[in-house]
Design an enzyme around this catalytic site. Structure first.
Site, short mmCIF file in Angstrom:
data_model
loop_
_atom_site.label_atom_id
_atom_site.label_comp_id
_atom_site.label_asym_id
_atom_site.label_seq_id
_atom_site.Cartn_x
_atom_site.Cartn_y
_atom_site.Cartn_z
N ASN A 152 20.70 38.26 23.72
CA ASN A 152 19.98 39.34 23.06
C ASN A 152 18.81 39.70 23.95
O ASN A 152 17.84 38.95 24.04
CB ASN A 152 19.50 38.87 21.67
CG ASN A 152 18.59 39.88 21.02
OD1 ASN A 152 18.47 41.02 21.48
ND2 ASN A 152 17.94 39.48 19.94
N TRP A 153 18.94 40.85 24.61
CA TRP A 153 17.90 41.23 25.58
C TRP A 153 16.66 41.80 24.92
O TRP A 153 15.68 42.07 25.60
CB TRP A 153 18.48 42.23 26.59
CG TRP A 153 19.32 41.60 27.65
CD1 TRP A 153 19.61 40.26 27.79
CD2 TRP A 153 19.96 42.26 28.75
NE1 TRP A 153 20.40 40.07 28.89
CE2 TRP A 153 20.63 41.27 29.50
CE3 TRP A 153 20.04 43.59 29.17
CZ2 TRP A 153 21.36 41.58 30.66
CZ3 TRP A 153 20.77 43.91 30.31
CH2 TRP A 153 21.42 42.90 31.05
N LYS A 154 16.72 42.05 23.61
CA LYS A 154 15.56 42.64 22.92
C LYS A 154 15.12 43.90 23.67
O LYS A 154 15.97 44.64 24.15
CB LYS A 154 14.45 41.58 22.76
CG LYS A 154 15.02 40.30 22.13
CD LYS A 154 13.99 39.31 21.69
CE LYS A 154 14.69 38.11 21.06
NZ LYS A 154 13.77 37.14 20.49
N HIS A 186 18.35 40.70 12.64
CA HIS A 186 17.52 39.80 13.45
C HIS A 186 16.14 39.65 12.80
O HIS A 186 15.63 40.60 12.21
CB HIS A 186 17.38 40.37 14.87
CG HIS A 186 16.77 39.38 15.80
ND1 HIS A 186 15.41 39.20 15.88
CD2 HIS A 186 17.33 38.50 16.66
CE1 HIS A 186 15.16 38.24 16.76
NE2 HIS A 186 16.30 37.80 17.24
N GLU A 231 13.26 39.68 13.96
CA GLU A 231 12.24 40.65 14.41
C GLU A 231 12.40 41.97 13.66
O GLU A 231 11.42 42.64 13.37
CB GLU A 231 12.34 40.84 15.93
CG GLU A 231 11.77 39.61 16.65
CD GLU A 231 12.39 39.30 17.99
OE1 GLU A 231 13.07 40.17 18.57
OE2 GLU A 231 12.20 38.16 18.46
N GLU A 277 18.89 31.45 13.19
CA GLU A 277 17.74 31.53 14.08
C GLU A 277 16.47 31.20 13.29
O GLU A 277 15.89 32.08 12.64
CB GLU A 277 17.61 32.94 14.67
CG GLU A 277 18.79 33.35 15.52
CD GLU A 277 18.39 34.37 16.58
OE1 GLU A 277 18.76 34.15 17.74
OE2 GLU A 277 17.69 35.34 16.26
N GLY A 321 11.21 32.41 20.71
CA GLY A 321 10.22 32.81 21.70
C GLY A 321 9.02 31.88 21.78
O GLY A 321 8.02 32.20 22.40
N SER A 372 14.77 29.71 21.34
CA SER A 372 14.37 28.95 22.53
C SER A 372 15.52 28.14 23.14
O SER A 372 15.30 27.01 23.60
CB SER A 372 13.16 28.05 22.24
OG SER A 372 12.04 28.84 21.87
N GLY A 403 17.66 34.65 23.67
CA GLY A 403 16.74 35.74 24.00
C GLY A 403 16.28 35.63 25.44
O GLY A 403 17.00 35.95 26.38
N GLY A 404 15.07 35.12 25.62
CA GLY A 404 14.43 35.09 26.94
C GLY A 404 15.31 34.56 28.07
O GLY A 404 15.36 35.14 29.16
P1 13P Z 1 14.45 33.22 22.44
O1 13P Z 1 15.68 32.61 23.04
O2 13P Z 1 13.64 34.02 23.42
O3 13P Z 1 13.65 32.21 21.67
O4 13P Z 1 14.95 34.30 21.36
C1 13P Z 1 15.91 33.93 20.43
C2 13P Z 1 16.41 35.13 19.73
O5 13P Z 1 15.69 35.72 18.94
C3 13P Z 1 17.76 35.59 20.03
O6 13P Z 1 18.17 36.58 19.15
#
Ligand code: 13P
Length: 248
Positions: A9-11, A95, A97, A167, A173, A212, A233-234
């Site tokens: 997930n590149w956000k 998600h 967020e 999640e 994050g 994470s 994510g990251g």
């Molecule tokens: P991180 O891997 O950056 O913690 O993000 C997780 C996430 O929200 C994937 O959708």
């Protein structure tokens, strides 16, 4: 047997040129990775670049959100048929967020999930508790509410297409990943929910862990029997790092 799914997930990161550069580096690293499915969910404006770069590779492309109407006067929104036409296989829905910052609710998750299914997209539906909910012992109640509210009204045939992503919000994050045991407990609880509502899907539904996930903790997570992949994510933004997660 559930085939693992490793999803990035590149956000709100990367441009089309950066998307192309990522795949030039990433695809050779996962050429032989047939043990799992691979999915990248870039921002909408990068879908064309991602679809072109991954054509014929087996790596799938997905959206990060959608709106439930197929088209209409909804400024700024993107529909499921549009994602499908842009080359998407899947779409992330609910998600944390989006729940935290953009008013997503279990009700909108349900509408979006149905819209995705109607367009032939695989919904990757996110659930997870906040830190205060975990600390006050409400984790299972939150997961049950999100599961029922978001997915409970699907037909068994519809539910069979869904992927769930657990999640925990406190792990996203923050570098504070859930221990494999904490994640495993939540995954087991979610699979029991599936068994209660959609018994035919309990053994087959894939439940991903997100929060994470890094190259150095993926192995311990994937060793848990109810963890069927990761939503990253990251660490999915960089080709070598995401490839080492895929190839755990
Ligand atoms: P991180 O891997 O950056 O913690 O993000 C997780 C996430 O929200 C994937 O959708």
């Amino acid at each position: 047997m559930r085939k693992p799914l490793m999803a990035g997930n590149w956000k709100m990161f990367k441009t089309p040129a950066e998307t192309q550069a990522f795949f030039e580096k990433f695809l050779p690293l996962v050429e032989k990775s047939t043990h799992c499915e691979i999915l990248i969910c870039p921002p909408f404006v990068n879908l064309a670049a991602a679809a072109a770069a991954t054509a014929g590779s087996g790596v799938g492309v997905g959206g990060q959100n959608l709106y439930w109407a197929p088209e209409g006067a909804f400024t700024g929104e993107i529909s499921a048929p549009m994602l499908k036409a842009a080359g998407c296989r899947s779409v992330i829905i609910g998600h944390s967020e989006r729940r935290q910052f953009f008013g997503e609710t279990d009700e909108t998750v349900a509408k979006k999930t149905k819209a995705a299914l109607a367009a032939g997209l695989q919904p990757v539906v996110c659930v997870g508790e906040m830190l205060d909910e975990r600390e006050s012992g409400q984790t299972n109640a939150v997961l049950e509410r999100q599961f029922r509210g978001g997915l409970g009204s699907l037909t068994p045939q519809e539910f069979a297409q869904v992927v769930i992503a657990y999640e925990p919000v406190w792990a996203i994050g923050t570098g504070r990943t859930a221990t494999p045991e904490i994640a495993a407990d939540a995954h087991k609880f979610l699979r029991e929910q599936v068994r209660g509502s959609f018994p035919d899907s309990a053994a087959g539904v894939r439940i991903l862990y997100g929060g994470s996930v890094k190259p150095d903790n993926i192995k311990g997570l994937m060793a848990q029997p109810d963890i069927d992949g990761a939503l990253v994510g990251g660490a999915s933004l960089e080709a070598i790092s995401f490839a080492s997660i895929v190839n755990f």
